[in-house]
Design a protein around this motif. Structure first.
Motif, PDB file in Angstrom:
ATOM      1  N   LEU A 189       0.802  -1.123  -0.078  1.00 38.51           N
ATOM      2  CA  LEU A 189       0.059   0.110  -0.224  1.00 38.51           C
ATOM      3  C   LEU A 189       0.956   1.313  -0.018  1.00 38.51           C
ATOM      4  N   TRP A 190       1.919   1.258   0.732  1.00 40.97           N
ATOM      5  CA  TRP A 190       2.767   2.250   0.905  1.00 40.97           C
ATOM      6  C   TRP A 190       3.408   2.569  -0.508  1.00 40.97           C
ATOM      7  N   ALA A 191       3.927   1.442  -1.116  1.00 42.72           N
ATOM      8  CA  ALA A 191       4.591   1.783  -2.309  1.00 42.72           C
ATOM      9  C   ALA A 191       3.501   2.277  -3.518  1.00 42.72           C
ATOM     10  N   GLU A 192       2.571   1.848  -3.213  1.00 40.96           N
ATOM     11  CA  GLU A 192       1.293   2.468  -4.137  1.00 40.96           C
ATOM     12  C   GLU A 192       0.943   3.860  -3.913  1.00 40.96           C
ATOM     13  N   ALA A 193       1.042   4.278  -2.833  1.00 49.25           N
ATOM     14  CA  ALA A 193       0.642   5.745  -2.443  1.00 49.25           C
ATOM     15  C   ALA A 193       1.897   6.722  -2.537  1.00 49.25           C
ATOM     16  N   ASP A 194       2.944   6.138  -2.434  1.00 47.70           N
ATOM     17  CA  ASP A 194       4.157   6.843  -2.420  1.00 47.70           C
ATOM     18  C   ASP A 194       4.757   7.410  -3.754  1.00 47.70           C
TER      19      ASP A 194
END
Length: 752
Positions: free
Chosen positions: A66-71
């Motif tokens: 989720l972090w990779a998708e949002a960053d």
């Protein structure tokens, strides 16, 4: 980066397997957002290290996906497994993961390709330097770090974490955190997200259950959240069970306990599966990774690809490993349950499945994977065959430690009696890597079984390797060495019936034996022949052959020819990335000698430092080479005015001669050198000469290890290591560990 640029560690790896380790997990439909945790990660953007630590099933990997998708930064992703406990494998995977996001300097991969390279002394500093200089912000995710055991791979990762600076951020996830982060946390350089943060609140549990298709009354949600303690896997299991029926909420008592999870999975999931699905899942649980063709072979089926797609659509316990639907793995908790079921079917059934998996992987070129399945199946003969075939590429990739674990595994199972070539190969590898006692033991084993093989082909293969091992180790003197390599059909009767990969080595060793017996003319002819027979671009032997030709030229005082040969040997060693291979020690020593003759004392000291860095490889395992090189280093030290250093080299040569006294002219030359040194006084030229023992400790000063841990790594007492470190400090003129490393790099004792 194209596959042709990758080190041997990856070059022959099927692209699907590599992709599965470097594949960033996708966000599947129904995953519940974690806005609070993502806000915390965004706020920690300037913190170099993020650690996410919790038992299985708490959503660690999902959070980072989720972090990779949002960053807005690119993410380089690597998922570890137990096989990353080989440091060259781990660091190669890390380098390729980073290179796919931001190209790394060529010298980073040069270090990984270098034969016999020092991991703490060369590879980690090169990769760490590359990470520190990355031109744009990125996040490196290292998932499942709990697979790393205490040892060189963990040391390498800890040291690499310490190199993270500037815009790069590293995220470590695992069920436990083997990387010590207390110091970094105290400095504000690390944050940790644990169970308390990952556990779902009642509101979060309600969202997760709804997303999974279980819209439950509030009282059931509250009960489940309390019973599971917010554990994502337990909540999801509850959702699965409630999609059709609604048992008592008290049955969903996962709470992070794997046995309870197993009971729950058995009662609520497996019991609902069709016999066909259950049989497929159970029997394929022997596999680390699954693909349709592999499962077809293991099960004797023809529709496994469709079955995998069916299972992947209907539950989250089959994890896709690429974006193409070709490779999968089971969630670890689910696989553990399936393996427990499989165990009840009996060991014979499991071994048969593993045999088929090993056969498919071997045919597909996945030799190390095939070897691991064969080990689990106790298929000793297959392990022997594959390990023998992989011996050269493993050694060339700097992975001799892993190779030796395979040989030890075979030895413990009595396989050497049937495959004694293993013992000859092991002796050969131990000799080249500076392990004389182990080399002697393995050669004794090979000699014990020589001539007792059941088939001529096996005897031929053993004869080839044993002849080379006997000659290179020279345990019976120079004259016997000459007879071993010059005996032709008598010493190697099967040369015509096997691939004689050692022919050029035997020609070279013949030249060495003739040289030490006083026949320089025959020696030169042998060296010329072996030069023509050796692949300059692929075989580290080439540079040492040319070095011996340079030495013959020095004996004639033909400095022009000597320098030409030395420059060629140096060039070959640099291009072939063999600067850390034992063959390069003599090359560097001779380069120092030639530079000194030209009056370039600075370059002479540089080359002598390079030779010193490799000195721990010199031992009585290859006695003729060790003494020859040490005498050359002593000659250079005298020319530099460092007679104390020269005396140290001569003492090392004398120690070898005490173990192997019959080395032809080398004994007399050592006596003459000792006599010369008795008439000289030290000129105090500032050259630093460390002992071989000190040089073994020196690269470990680059790591996070304490002196006590270094002692444990080297199987020495703590007092011994402490004394060696203080001796190094005194010789280097420093008072701290960091200053010792910096000074050693200036002197060429550590690669920059």
């Amino acid at each position: 980066m194209t596959r042709s640029h990758w080190p041997h560690t990856l070059r022959d790896l099927p692209i699907e397997i590599l992709e599965s380790k470097l594949y960033t997990p996708t966000i599947r439909p129904g995953v519940v957002p974690r806005p609070e945790l993502l806000a915390r990660l965004r706020a920690a953007r300037e913190v170099p290290t993020v650690a996410v630590v919790a038992p299985a099933g708490y959503g660690k990997t999902t959070l980072l996906a989720l972090w990779a998708e949002a960053d807005d930064r690119p993410f380089a992703w690597l998922s570890l497994d137990p096989h990353d406990n080989d440091p060259i494998v781990l660091l190669t995977h890390l380098a390729v993961a980073l290179d796919r996001v931001s190209r790394l300097p060529d010298e980073t991969f040069d270090a990984l390709r270098s034969t016999g390279v020092s991991v703490p002394g060369t590879v980690v500093p090169r990769l760490g330097s590359a990470v520190a200089r990355l031109p744009r912000p990125l996040v490196l995710v290292v998932d499942d770090v709990h697979h790393l055991e205490d040892g060189p791979s963990l040391d390498a990762l800890v040291t690499l974490v310490g190199h993270v600076r500037g815009t790069t951020q590293i995220a470590l996830t695992g069920r436990r955190m083997p990387v010590p982060l207390a110091g970094q946390r105290a400095q504000g350089r690390a944050i940790e997200i644990g169970v308390e943060s990952l556990a779902f609140t009642e509101d979060g549990a309600r969202r997760l259950l709804r997303a999974a298709g279980a819209d439950l009354p509030d009282e059931e949600v509250v009960a489940l959240a309390r019973r599971t303690e917010g554990w994502a896997a337990g909540l999801y299991l509850a959702a699965l069970s409630r999609s059709d029926t609604r048992p008592d909420p008290g049955t969903a008592r996962a709470g992070g306990d794997e046995q309870l999870v197993a009971d729950y999975l058995q009662g609520e999931l497996l019991s609902r599966l069709s016999p066909r699905d259950l049989s497929f899942l159970t029997r394929t649980a022997v596999l680390e990774r699954l693909s349709g063709p592999l499962c077809d072979t293991v099960l004797g089926a023809s529709d496994s690809t469709a079955e995998l797609e069916h299972l992947q659509r209907h539950n989250l316990f089959l994890v896709p490993l690429d974006g193409h639907g070709r490779w999968y793995r089971y969630h670890s908790l689910f696989r553990n349950l399936l393996r427990a079921r499989l165990d009840r079917l009996g060991h014979d059934h499991i071994r048969e499945l593993l045999h088929r998996a090993a056969g498919w992987c071997e045919t597909d070129g996945q030799l190390e994977t095939a070897l691991r399945y064969a080990q689990e199946a106790e298929d000793v003969d297959r392990v022997a065959r594959i390990s023998i075939g992989l011996a050269h590429p493993m050694y060339a990739a700097g992975r001799s430690a892993t190779l030796m674990t395979w040989f030890e595994w075979l030895d413990h199972r009595g396989a050497v009696e049937r495959h004694p070539a293993i013992a000859a190969l092991a002796a050969y590898v131990c000799a080249l890597t500076g392990r004389p006692a182990a080399a002697d033991r393995w050669e004794d084993v090979a000699e014990r079984w020589a001539g007792q093989l059941p088939t001529p082909a096996g005897a031929d293969f053993l004869a080839m390797w044993l002849t080379s091992a006997r000659a290179i180790m020279c345990r019976r003197g120079i004259e016997q060495m000459r007879r071993d390599v010059d005996g032709g059909a008598d010493s190697f009767p099967g040369a015509a019936s096997v691939a004689d990969t050692e022919y050029s080595m035997r020609i070279f060793l013949s030249g060495v034996a003739h040289l030490l017996l006083g026949d320089a003319e025959t020696a030169e002819a042998r060296f010329i022949d072996s030069t023509e027979l050796t692949n300059e671009a692929q075989d580290p032997l080439f540079s040492v052959i040319v070095a011996y030709r340079a030495q013959l030229a020095l004996g004639r005082e033909d400095w022009i020819a000597a320098e030409r040969h030395v420059q060629r040997a140096l060039s070959v060693a640099r291009r072939g990335h063999t600067e850390s291979h034992i063959t390069s020690v003599l090359v560097f020593a001779l380069a120092a000698h030639v530079a000194l003759h030209r009056g370039d004392s600075t370059l002479a000291r540089t080359h002598l430092g390079e030779a010193q860095r490799l000195r721990p490889l010199l031992s009585h395992a290859i006695p003729w080479y060790a003494v020859e090189t040490l005498l050359e280093m002593a000659e250079v030290s005298i020319g530099l005015g460092d007679t104390n250093g020269a005396r140290q080299f001569v003492r090392d040569a004398e120690a070898v001669l005490r173990r192997r006294p019959d080395l032809g002219s080398l004994g007399q030359r050592t006596d003459e050198m000792r006599g010369r040194l008795a008439t000289l006084q030290d000129a105090g030229a500032g050259t630093v000469t460390l002992t071989s023992a000190e040089l073994r400790v020196l690269p470990l000063l680059l790591t996070h290890l304490t002196l006590a841990s270094i002692a444990d790594r080297l199987f020495l007492s703590r007092h011994t290591v402490k004394s060696q470190v203080w001796s190094m400090y005194r010789k280097l003129g420093v008072h701290t560990r960091a200053d010792a490393v910096a000074r050693a790099r200036e002197l060429g004792l550590l690669k920059a």
